[in-house]
Design an enzyme around this catalytic site. Structure first.
Site, short mmCIF file in Angstrom:
data_model
loop_
_atom_site.label_atom_id
_atom_site.label_comp_id
_atom_site.label_asym_id
_atom_site.label_seq_id
_atom_site.Cartn_x
_atom_site.Cartn_y
_atom_site.Cartn_z
N GLU A 87 35.07 -64.90 24.95
CA GLU A 87 34.30 -65.96 24.30
C GLU A 87 32.87 -66.06 24.82
OE1 GLU A 87 38.64 -66.86 24.05
OE2 GLU A 87 37.29 -66.32 25.68
N HIS A 120 41.10 -76.09 16.24
CA HIS A 120 42.20 -76.50 17.13
C HIS A 120 41.73 -77.49 18.20
CE1 HIS A 120 43.74 -72.96 15.15
NE2 HIS A 120 44.95 -73.19 15.62
#
Length: 314
Positions: free
Chosen positions: A58, A109
């Site tokens: 990420e 999420h």
């Protein structure tokens, strides 16, 4: 009575990226090995040459996005909120925020409605983390219609944007002809006279449910949707606070640093009054079915109505 249509805002995110991709060839989508979950796999299928799977990296993804933005592309980075705001925070701050690059972060999420994935994945801090980065725009849409409008607005906006999406399918509440989305502008969903409930994200529909329950007890609750946490709609917040004299904020996030804190900052400086903040109170989430967790944490209509009544008694 027909059943209310429910759509997860992560689905809306993926679908709108495809629509924008048809029109703009400078739009790129980056993912960190979660294309199926974040729904960016829809874009990957339509435009494989403009989809980059960065793997479970990420932080590197944010750096790649910064590089693309510096070359005139408009990248959307996609991963879970826990990883976008948590794991990659330094890169978002220093590689995207500091040079004020035109990068969009699609964080899916978010919140306890992630459900069974549990405390490690239920990011309740992301709005606070992103809100404090100078120049970062922070958006938390309430439903499918608003999510798609927010993605389009983010593309058209010059500068870094954090977009918060959910896993859980939520009611479509903005499917009407007069709906208009504008960054930094909230709107009144339902008029009321006794209390102003300011909500964001999936809690907007929950607040509407709460208003219906409160009405049975003779309480007229006004519902305000603040989809843009930063820049926040100060004028609307002050106006509605002056109208009812009672303010409650509701968010699927910690009560520290998110919508509640932002509203309190506005009112403390412009129209001081006690504010009831409803959210998660300085604790981690837990594993369990999303709907049951929202009920346990009193973030459904029933729980909100109960807390509003307690606040009004005081």
């Amino acid at each position: 009575m027909s059943e209310v249509k429910k759509i997860a805002t992560r689905q809306s995110y993926g679908e709108e990226l495809v629509e924008l991709g048809k029109e703009y060839d400078n739009l790129y989508v980056l993912d960190a090995d979660l294309a199926s979950a974040t729904k960016t796999g829809i874009f990957k299928e339509a435009f494989p040459d403009r989809h980059i799977d960065c793997g479970i990296q990420e932080s590197d993804m944010m750096g790649i996005a910064a590089g693309l933005a510096s070359c005139g592309k408009i990248p959307f980075c996609s991963t879970f909120a826990m990883f976008a705001a948590g794991r990659a925070y330094e890169q978002v701050r220093n590689s995207i925020g500091y040079p004020h690059l035109n990068v969009k972060i699609g964080a899916t999420h978010a919140g306890i409605s992630v459900g069974e994935d549990g405390a490690t994945h239920q990011c309740l801090e992301d709005l606070a983390l992103m809100r404090v980065i100078p120049g970062m725009t922070v958006i938390n849409p309430a439903d499918d219609v608003e999510a798609k409008a927010a993605v389009k607005a983010a593309y058209e906006f010059e500068g870094p944007v954090y977009l918060r999406f959910g896993r859980l399918a939520v009611p479509v509440i903005n499917d009407r002809s007069d709906y208009k989305f504008e960054i930094g502008k909230g709107y009144v969903v339902k008029e009321g006279t006794d209390v102003t409930i300011i909500a964001t994200g999936l809690e907007v529909s929950a607040a509407i449910d709460a208003a219906d329950l409160l009405a049975k007890d003779g309480i007229s609750a006004e519902i305000v949707n603040i989809h843009t946490i930063k820049p926040i709609d100060k004028d609307l917040i002050i106006k509605e606070a002056e109208k009812t004299g009672k303010v409650v904020t509701v968010e699927e996030h910690s009560v520290i640093g998110g919508l509640g804190s932002a509203v309190c900052e506005v009112l403390a400086e412009n129209h001081p009054l006690p504010v009831k903040r409803i959210g998660v109170y300085d604790r981690y989430g837990e594993s369990g079915p999303a709907v049951e967790l929202l009920h346990k944490y009193k973030l459904d209509g029933e729980g909100i109505a109960e807390q509003v009544k307690e606040y009004l008694k005081g």
